[in-house]
Design a protein around this motif. Structure first.
Motif, short mmCIF file in Angstrom:
data_model
loop_
_atom_site.label_atom_id
_atom_site.label_comp_id
_atom_site.label_asym_id
_atom_site.label_seq_id
_atom_site.Cartn_x
_atom_site.Cartn_y
_atom_site.Cartn_z
N LEU B 21 0.82 -1.21 0.00
CA LEU B 21 0.00 0.00 0.00
C LEU B 21 0.85 1.27 0.00
CD1 LEU B 21 -2.89 -1.24 2.29
CD2 LEU B 21 -2.74 -1.19 -0.19
N HIS B 50 -2.78 -6.76 1.07
CA HIS B 50 -2.75 -6.65 2.53
C HIS B 50 -4.13 -6.28 3.06
CE1 HIS B 50 -1.86 -4.76 6.45
NE2 HIS B 50 -0.86 -5.65 6.49
N ASP B 52 -5.25 -4.19 5.02
CA ASP B 52 -5.59 -2.76 5.08
C ASP B 52 -6.20 -2.26 3.77
OD1 ASP B 52 -4.71 -2.63 7.64
OD2 ASP B 52 -2.87 -1.50 7.21
N VAL B 102 6.82 -1.21 4.31
CA VAL B 102 5.49 -1.60 4.79
C VAL B 102 5.28 -3.05 4.38
CG1 VAL B 102 4.55 0.75 4.62
CG2 VAL B 102 4.38 -0.79 2.66
#
Lengths: 266, 266
Positions: B21, B50, B52, B102
């Motif tokens: 992301l 992911h 999120d 990330v």
């Protein structure tokens, strides 16, 4: 990518005005905001638009732009009335309520009045001191040591008229915007459809090229740019022909085109 | 715009795999998803990434795509282990844990094993009935009416070897991915920097062209594509030269390039 292609300096962008929250008018915002951060921007960036803009974008900003070196300031715009949304020493920006499927407004950009031009011979004749010059440029009269008032019009000629640009997209045909954009120098008005599809235009809250030209004529605009053409039409010259038959000074907005608004005297 | 420019049919896209992301890897998603809706798509669209991803994009979808004619199905991918994230009759997709700032994973796309090719003379010789053909193509033996087992290798030759493609971006140099992508036909590996900037690469969790080539060599890849070049370098041939000196069959990813993976026998 378009800014780079057209060699527009990123640092010149300090205020972004969003008309409405449809994807083709705001999905590029996150990428632009993020790129400005990567380029090391430190100056505040001001974004104007419907109040939902902040509500929708702030969570994304929080997630993707945690460590951004600059600050974004959202300004909620009431899209249902024309109001001053921004002003500095060079320009004023008013909202223009439009009629679309979601709350939408255009924006009218108007230059601040320019200084009057000094008439050099008169400056010399009255021996006007430097300290009085700024006031006279702004339109003030000159008072001699003897108390005689020399009116401004003897000392100056008017500077160029403030120029204006109105951005009106997306909207159905609505004459309610005419008083707001009266005598505008340059009008951008959407023209999604051709006149033959005006029923579809009304249903989808868009305009035809003919309708855009009608608005330009009613508003006594000096020039009209039309754009936002539906991909259903392959030949853009049809839009131009249709608009020109109503309002002669019409141009087609094509990617990368530049339009200048010439200075004119008052 | 890139899909249109490269004449890729939108309807062929049914699964989208997101590595991580960061904006340059997911900001285009809303525009694509929205365009697919405007084009009248009705088939489900599956998006992998992911966890999120759904949390961040669902509110936008709710706001901008309320009336979309198709459904989006999010699939949360655990980026810390390699697991099967998708499979159909043609292809399997495994995640490849990567090391970036990330949670990030690449994706390994592997063709399902193809059917064996029938040896026509043997089919005739053993007079094999139609009903047994499918099983033999899949590797089954043939049993005659007399109960004699004719082993598959007498009846068929192997079909082409399943081809594989690994997408590895963004990541610092990590040999932990080598076993997952061993013998891959085509490896895309990021190469943000040149070897001279490997300290910076490690700090920003990116790789150099040399490191990408090392991974290709260790994994015994057949071909390497490098991309994701930092804009600090003007001459992309430096990346190619650096990688080729370690792994000869390296190509540079340029916008619009196509790479084919040829079929090969087992």
């Amino acid at each position: 990518m378009q800014l780079r292609k057209n060699r527009i300096r990123f640092t010149r962008i300090n205020h972004i005005f969003i008309s409405h929250l449809h994807g083709d008018h705001c999905f590029g915002l996150m990428g632009l905001v993020s790129t400005l951060g990567l380029l090391g921007r430190t100056a505040d960036l001001h974004i104007y638009g419907h109040e939902d803009l902040e509500r929708i974008f702030q969570p994304q900003l929080n997630y993707f732009c945690r460590d951004m070196p600059y600050r974004i300031v959202f300004h909620a715009v009431n899209t249902s009335v024309s109001e001053l949304v921004y002003e500095d020493h060079k320009v004023k920006v008013h909202s223009i309520p439009l009629k679309h499927r979601v709350p939408t407004c255009g924006y009218l950009f108007t230059e601040q009045p320019s200084d009057n031009h000094l008439i050099k011979e008169q400056m010399d004749f009255y021996q006007i001191p430097i300290k009085d010059i700024a006031g006279i440029k702004k339109g003030g009269d000159f008072i001699t040591d003897d108390g005689v008032v020399v009116p401004n019009h003897l000392l100056t000629t008017p500077g160029p008229a403030p120029r204006s640009y109105a951005f009106c997209s997306d909207t159905k045909y609505t004459e309610s915007i005419v008083p707001i954009i009266q005598d505008v120098d340059l009008l951008y008005h959407e023209a999604t459809f051709l006149a033959g599809d005006e029923k579809l235009a009304a249903k989808t809250f868009h305009s035809s090229a003919r309708q855009a030209a009608e608005i330009a004529k009613l508003a006594n605009a000096k020039q009209l740019i039309i754009g936002h053409f539906s991909t259903r039409y392959k030949d853009l010259s049809l839009f131009e022909d249709e608009a020109v038959s109503v309002f002669a000074n019409t141009a087609i907005a094509k990617e990368g085109c530049e339009f200048s608004v010439p200075l004119s005297t008052r």
